[in-house]
Design an enzyme around this catalytic site. Structure first.
Site, short mmCIF file in Angstrom:
data_model
loop_
_atom_site.label_atom_id
_atom_site.label_comp_id
_atom_site.label_asym_id
_atom_site.label_seq_id
_atom_site.Cartn_x
_atom_site.Cartn_y
_atom_site.Cartn_z
N LEU A 1 42.69 83.81 23.54
CA LEU A 1 41.40 83.10 23.57
C LEU A 1 41.34 82.01 22.51
CD1 LEU A 1 38.97 86.12 24.13
CD2 LEU A 1 40.30 84.83 25.80
N SER B 1 41.63 78.89 22.89
CA SER B 1 40.87 77.71 23.32
C SER B 1 39.38 77.88 23.04
CB SER B 1 41.09 77.46 24.81
OG SER B 1 40.64 78.55 25.59
N ASP B 2 38.87 79.11 23.08
CA ASP B 2 37.46 79.32 22.76
C ASP B 2 37.16 78.96 21.32
OD1 ASP B 2 36.63 80.20 25.28
OD2 ASP B 2 37.31 82.24 24.89
N GLY B 3 37.99 79.47 20.42
CA GLY B 3 37.78 79.19 19.00
C GLY B 3 37.94 77.71 18.67
N GLY C 1 34.93 75.70 19.77
CA GLY C 1 33.79 75.84 18.88
C GLY C 1 33.87 74.88 17.70
#
Length: 315
Positions: free
Chosen positions: A145, A147-149, A152
């Site tokens: 994950l 890409s999520d961090g 943000g």
């Protein structure tokens, strides 16, 4: 950023002290009984409930927009279309509004309304392939994950830049930042290597493009492991001295970083055999003492008992 009240869904701005308001579900009579991820990411935000699909909820949202500096949303574009929420309308209500839209793929194009989380985005841009283990299929990978961090952090940065632009010009703006586009620069070196040199990077697993050895090795006992990262010839010599395999230092296949990288499979075979006879904790301390980056693989059930976590008060 001082004194800027924003409405946004990311953690980054709020973590930097910016007052935020988050539209989400009603917590009910047990506000602590929430999804753990929500408790973490929304811990410093004020919340409200608003069903934007109803006329009353839509009206409430527009009234809130009148007083907002920033709106961040990461829905599939067709969801916003169904809710009849458009940038043109929001901009007319509040010309100073900054709206950050973060769909998985884009606001237009053939993938516009495809739903995805970070794991899917990373697969689409090739990160899952790079993280894979040689000769094995992708389903053996754990979630990253990443890409999520990254999204943000990038989202927070773009909003801050837009706020600075507004400070100078008085203008709000619409920012489109899909997760896929935001993650592509992370893979820039691999794309450039293929574009310029014609090299298609294979799956890497635990290995590194320049460091060798760089892997996780079995130790004494059942399911005990240690991670080791050697970046220089001096570190390799120190590793060999600790493991008492000094003959490898002058071995032609391992005499330089490039040679070790070219013969990494043979090197890993030797190290697996030798390291299997060592206690992971003792080897960890011995390698750290001579400047070799290493860390024991901790069992989840034993993590709370480690002295490092106890002394810092994590548990």
């Amino acid at each position: 950023m001082e004194g800027v009240p924003t409405r946004q869904q990311g953690l980054e701005l709020a973590a930097q002290g910016v007052p935020t308001r988050l539209a989400d579900n009603d917590p009910g009579v047990d506000p602590w009984n929430r999804n753990a991820s929500f408790n973490s990411h929304a811990r410093n935000k004020r919340s409200m409930t608003c069903d934007i699909m109803t006329p009353e909820g839509h009206e409430a949202l527009l009234r809130l927009i009148e007083h907002c500096d920033v709106l961040v949303e990461n829905n599939v574009p067709e969801t916003m279309d169904k809710a009849k929420i458009s940038w043109d309308e929001l901009h007319e209500i509040n010309p100073r509004l900054i709206m950050l839209r973060m769909p998985a793929f884009a606001l237009d194009g053939p993938y516009r309304n495809y739903r995805a989380f970070g794991l899917h985005v990373e697969a689409m841009v090739g990160h899952t392939h790079l993280r894979g283990y040689p000769g094995q299929s992708p389903e053996l990978l754990s979630e990253s994950l990443a890409s999520d961090g990254i999204a943000g952090v990038q989202g927070a940065l773009t909003v801050m830049m837009a706020l600075r632009h507004r400070e100078r010009t008085g203008e709000g703006q619409l920012i489109e930042m899909p997760l896929t586009e935001g993650f592509l620069p992370v893979l820039g070196e691999f794309m450039m290597d293929y574009t310029i040199n014609g090299r298609d990077t294979p799956t890497q697993g635990n290995r590194h493009r320049w460091h060798a050895p760089h892997n996780v090795y079995p130790c004494q006992g059942e399911d005990n492991w240690i991670a080791i990262d050697v970046g220089t010839d001096d570190e390799f010599a120190a590793l060999c001295n600790v493991l008492e395999i000094q003959d490898l230092i002058e071995e032609p296949r391992f005499v330089s970083a490039q040679a070790r990288r070219e013969h990494v499979e043979a090197l890993d075979d030797v190290l697996c055999t030798v390291i299997r006879e060592h206690d992971k904790e003792q080897l960890f301390h011995a390698l750290q003492a001579v400047g070799v980056c290493a860390g024991p693989g901790a069992h989840r059930s034993r993590s709370a008992g480690r002295s490092a976590t106890q002394c810092t008060g994590i548990f």
